[in-house]
Write a protein that holds these residues in place. Structure first.
Motif, PDB file in Angstrom:
ATOM      1  N   GLN A   1      23.904  26.605  62.395  1.00  0.00           N
ATOM      2  CA  GLN A   1      24.195  26.774  60.845  1.00  0.00           C
ATOM      3  C   GLN A   1      25.470  27.292  60.468  1.00  0.00           C
ATOM      4  O   GLN A   1      25.798  28.142  61.142  1.00  0.00           O
ATOM      5  CB  GLN A   1      22.991  27.035  59.939  1.00  0.00           C
ATOM      6  N   ASN A   2      25.931  26.860  59.428  1.00  0.00           N
ATOM      7  CA  ASN A   2      27.103  27.681  58.675  1.00  0.00           C
ATOM      8  C   ASN A   2      26.364  29.070  58.101  1.00  0.00           C
ATOM      9  O   ASN A   2      25.161  28.777  57.570  1.00  0.00           O
ATOM     10  CB  ASN A   2      27.723  26.970  57.719  1.00  0.00           C
ATOM     11  N   ARG A   3      27.333  30.182  58.377  1.00  0.00           N
ATOM     12  CA  ARG A   3      26.951  31.280  57.943  1.00  0.00           C
ATOM     13  C   ARG A   3      27.919  31.613  56.881  1.00  0.00           C
ATOM     14  O   ARG A   3      29.090  31.857  57.330  1.00  0.00           O
ATOM     15  CB  ARG A   3      26.727  32.420  58.739  1.00  0.00           C
ATOM     16  N   THR A   4      27.653  31.827  55.409  1.00  0.00           N
ATOM     17  CA  THR A   4      28.793  31.869  54.411  1.00  0.00           C
ATOM     18  C   THR A   4      28.505  33.299  53.801  1.00  0.00           C
ATOM     19  O   THR A   4      27.427  33.332  53.333  1.00  0.00           O
ATOM     20  CB  THR A   4      28.888  30.880  53.634  1.00  0.00           C
ATOM     21  N   ILE A   5      29.666  33.764  53.606  1.00  0.00           N
ATOM     22  CA  ILE A   5      29.781  35.089  52.524  1.00  0.00           C
ATOM     23  C   ILE A   5      30.500  34.766  51.634  1.00  0.00           C
ATOM     24  O   ILE A   5      31.714  34.464  51.624  1.00  0.00           O
ATOM     25  CB  ILE A   5      30.131  36.174  53.485  1.00  0.00           C
ATOM     26  N   CYS A   6      30.045  34.954  50.462  1.00  0.00           N
ATOM     27  CA  CYS A   6      30.856  34.619  49.231  1.00  0.00           C
ATOM     28  C   CYS A   6      31.415  36.274  48.771  1.00  0.00           C
ATOM     29  O   CYS A   6      30.632  37.220  48.794  1.00  0.00           O
ATOM     30  CB  CYS A   6      30.227  34.357  47.868  1.00  0.00           C
ATOM     31  N   GLN A   7      32.675  36.145  48.382  1.00  0.00           N
ATOM     32  CA  GLN A   7      33.416  37.567  47.793  1.00  0.00           C
ATOM     33  C   GLN A   7      33.248  37.494  46.270  1.00  0.00           C
ATOM     34  O   GLN A   7      33.690  36.299  45.810  1.00  0.00           O
ATOM     35  CB  GLN A   7      34.600  37.708  48.378  1.00  0.00           C
ATOM     36  N   ILE A   8      32.774  38.396  45.647  1.00  0.00           N
ATOM     37  CA  ILE A   8      32.520  38.155  44.156  1.00  0.00           C
ATOM     38  C   ILE A   8      33.437  39.537  43.509  1.00  0.00           C
ATOM     39  O   ILE A   8      33.349  40.533  43.737  1.00  0.00           O
ATOM     40  CB  ILE A   8      31.012  38.399  43.643  1.00  0.00           C
ATOM     41  N   ALA A   9      34.239  39.139  42.738  1.00  0.00           N
ATOM     42  CA  ALA A   9      35.058  40.084  41.893  1.00  0.00           C
ATOM     43  C   ALA A   9      34.324  40.568  40.679  1.00  0.00           C
ATOM     44  O   ALA A   9      33.954  39.906  39.944  1.00  0.00           O
ATOM     45  CB  ALA A   9      36.245  39.513  41.296  1.00  0.00           C
ATOM     46  N   ASP A  10      34.191  41.837  40.274  1.00  0.00           N
ATOM     47  CA  ASP A  10      33.585  42.649  39.305  1.00  0.00           C
ATOM     48  C   ASP A  10      34.418  43.483  38.591  1.00  0.00           C
ATOM     49  O   ASP A  10      35.360  44.158  39.298  1.00  0.00           O
ATOM     50  CB  ASP A  10      32.367  43.285  39.622  1.00  0.00           C
ATOM     51  N   TRP A  11      34.718  43.229  37.354  1.00  0.00           N
ATOM     52  CA  TRP A  11      35.541  44.160  36.572  1.00  0.00           C
ATOM     53  C   TRP A  11      34.913  45.556  36.024  1.00  0.00           C
ATOM     54  O   TRP A  11      33.673  45.280  35.578  1.00  0.00           O
ATOM     55  CB  TRP A  11      36.116  43.615  35.251  1.00  0.00           C
ATOM     56  N   ASP A  12      35.043  46.614  36.303  1.00  0.00           N
ATOM     57  CA  ASP A  12      34.489  47.782  35.857  1.00  0.00           C
ATOM     58  C   ASP A  12      35.518  48.363  34.746  1.00  0.00           C
ATOM     59  O   ASP A  12      36.685  48.826  35.118  1.00  0.00           O
ATOM     60  CB  ASP A  12      34.219  48.865  36.861  1.00  0.00           C
ATOM     61  N   ILE A  13      35.257  48.403  33.440  1.00  0.00           N
ATOM     62  CA  ILE A  13      36.084  48.757  32.457  1.00  0.00           C
ATOM     63  C   ILE A  13      35.554  50.129  31.883  1.00  0.00           C
ATOM     64  O   ILE A  13      34.391  50.338  31.530  1.00  0.00           O
ATOM     65  CB  ILE A  13      35.905  47.577  31.209  1.00  0.00           C
ATOM     66  N   GLU A  14      36.546  50.994  32.011  1.00  0.00           N
ATOM     67  CA  GLU A  14      36.261  52.252  31.503  1.00  0.00           C
ATOM     68  C   GLU A  14      37.292  52.550  30.120  1.00  0.00           C
ATOM     69  O   GLU A  14      38.320  52.377  30.211  1.00  0.00           O
ATOM     70  CB  GLU A  14      36.471  53.395  32.546  1.00  0.00           C
ATOM     71  N   ARG A  15      36.256  53.041  29.105  1.00  0.00           N
ATOM     72  CA  ARG A  15      37.086  53.380  27.765  1.00  0.00           C
ATOM     73  C   ARG A  15      37.700  54.754  28.127  1.00  0.00           C
ATOM     74  O   ARG A  15      37.113  55.544  28.348  1.00  0.00           O
ATOM     75  CB  ARG A  15      36.239  53.009  26.561  1.00  0.00           C
ATOM     76  N   ARG A  16      39.089  54.685  27.580  1.00  0.00           N
ATOM     77  CA  ARG A  16      39.668  56.072  27.574  1.00  0.00           C
ATOM     78  C   ARG A  16      40.347  56.656  26.306  1.00  0.00           C
ATOM     79  O   ARG A  16      40.616  55.796  25.627  1.00  0.00           O
ATOM     80  CB  ARG A  16      40.966  55.888  28.558  1.00  0.00           C
ATOM     81  N   VAL A  17      40.210  57.848  26.017  1.00  0.00           N
ATOM     82  CA  VAL A  17      40.706  58.298  25.020  1.00  0.00           C
ATOM     83  C   VAL A  17      41.689  59.596  25.356  1.00  0.00           C
ATOM     84  O   VAL A  17      41.119  60.350  25.960  1.00  0.00           O
ATOM     85  CB  VAL A  17      39.573  58.788  24.066  1.00  0.00           C
ATOM     86  N   GLN A  18      42.931  59.609  24.676  1.00  0.00           N
ATOM     87  CA  GLN A  18      43.811  60.791  24.926  1.00  0.00           C
ATOM     88  C   GLN A  18      44.234  61.208  23.602  1.00  0.00           C
ATOM     89  O   GLN A  18      44.778  60.077  22.809  1.00  0.00           O
ATOM     90  CB  GLN A  18      44.741  60.416  26.003  1.00  0.00           C
ATOM     91  N   ILE A  19      44.372  62.326  23.297  1.00  0.00           N
ATOM     92  CA  ILE A  19      45.285  62.972  22.058  1.00  0.00           C
ATOM     93  C   ILE A  19      46.732  63.025  22.463  1.00  0.00           C
ATOM     94  O   ILE A  19      47.039  63.962  23.376  1.00  0.00           O
ATOM     95  CB  ILE A  19      44.451  64.098  21.470  1.00  0.00           C
ATOM     96  N   ALA A  20      47.446  62.349  21.711  1.00  0.00           N
ATOM     97  CA  ALA A  20      49.014  62.802  22.107  1.00  0.00           C
ATOM     98  C   ALA A  20      49.423  64.092  21.544  1.00  0.00           C
ATOM     99  O   ALA A  20      48.709  64.711  20.800  1.00  0.00           O
ATOM    100  CB  ALA A  20      49.994  61.362  21.479  1.00  0.00           C
TER     101      ALA A  20
END
Length: 178
Positions: A138-157
């Motif tokens: 049988q075929n053995r298949t692995i899927c590669q999945i992309a996930d975005w991890d979004i972090e909110r950043r705050v900085q005072i100029a």
């Protein structure tokens, strides 16, 4: 008398190689090994699983103890699968395999990447009529999945201005898929 027995036993012990554990034996290719190969076999003998390129050069090889499951990640390409079987005590190393009593199987397999899928093979080995054969493939298949991890950043100029932005990090994960 002891010396003669020792001399007679020396050639036999020199030919024997330690029995490897189930897993990778050698990797002869510089390509990344990321495509799955799974091999199951009966418990009455051990197996050497070797993938060769078109010129007969070893690409990757593994050792499978009887009754266990060998899982390898292999490089992409069309490889010739060579499986040698024999008794554990007959193992003589990667060059001689199981010696004179080696049973061999030879079959071409293609390992490929299509989009986010890494397509390999799962095989089951058995003995029928005294020869080694594949009863399930049988075929053995692995899927590669992309996930975005979004972090909110705050900085005072320096002037007191509040800067806000999103900092995305792309991560990938793999899972078996159909």
């Amino acid at each position: 008398m002891r010396a003669m027995i020792l001399v007679l036993l020396l050639p036999i012990s020199a030919m024997a190689a330690p029995r490897p554990v189930t897993g990778l034996l050698t990797k002869g290719s510089n390509l990344p090994a990321r495509i799955p190969l799974q091999v199951r076999a009966p418990g009455d003998s051990d197996h050497a699983v070797i993938l060769q390129d078109q010129d007969g050069q070893p690409v990757i090889s593994g050792y499978l103890r009887g009754g266990e499951v060998l899982r390898l990640l292999v490089p992409p390409g069309r490889h010739r699968l060579v499986v040698a079987a024999g008794q554990p005590e007959d193992w003589q190393g990667t060059d001689r395999l199981f010696g004179e009593d080696t049973h061999a199987l030879d079959m071409p397999l293609t390992f490929r990447i299509e989009g986010n899928r890494r397509i390999g093979h799962s095989i089951v080995l058995t003995y029928s009529d005294g020869s080694l054969s594949i009863t399930d493939h049988q075929n053995r298949t692995i899927c590669q999945i992309a996930d975005w991890d979004i972090e909110r950043r705050v900085q005072i100029a320096p002037g007191g201005t509040v800067l806000r932005w999103l900092d995305p990090q792309l991560e990938t994960r793999s899972r078996p898929c159909d």
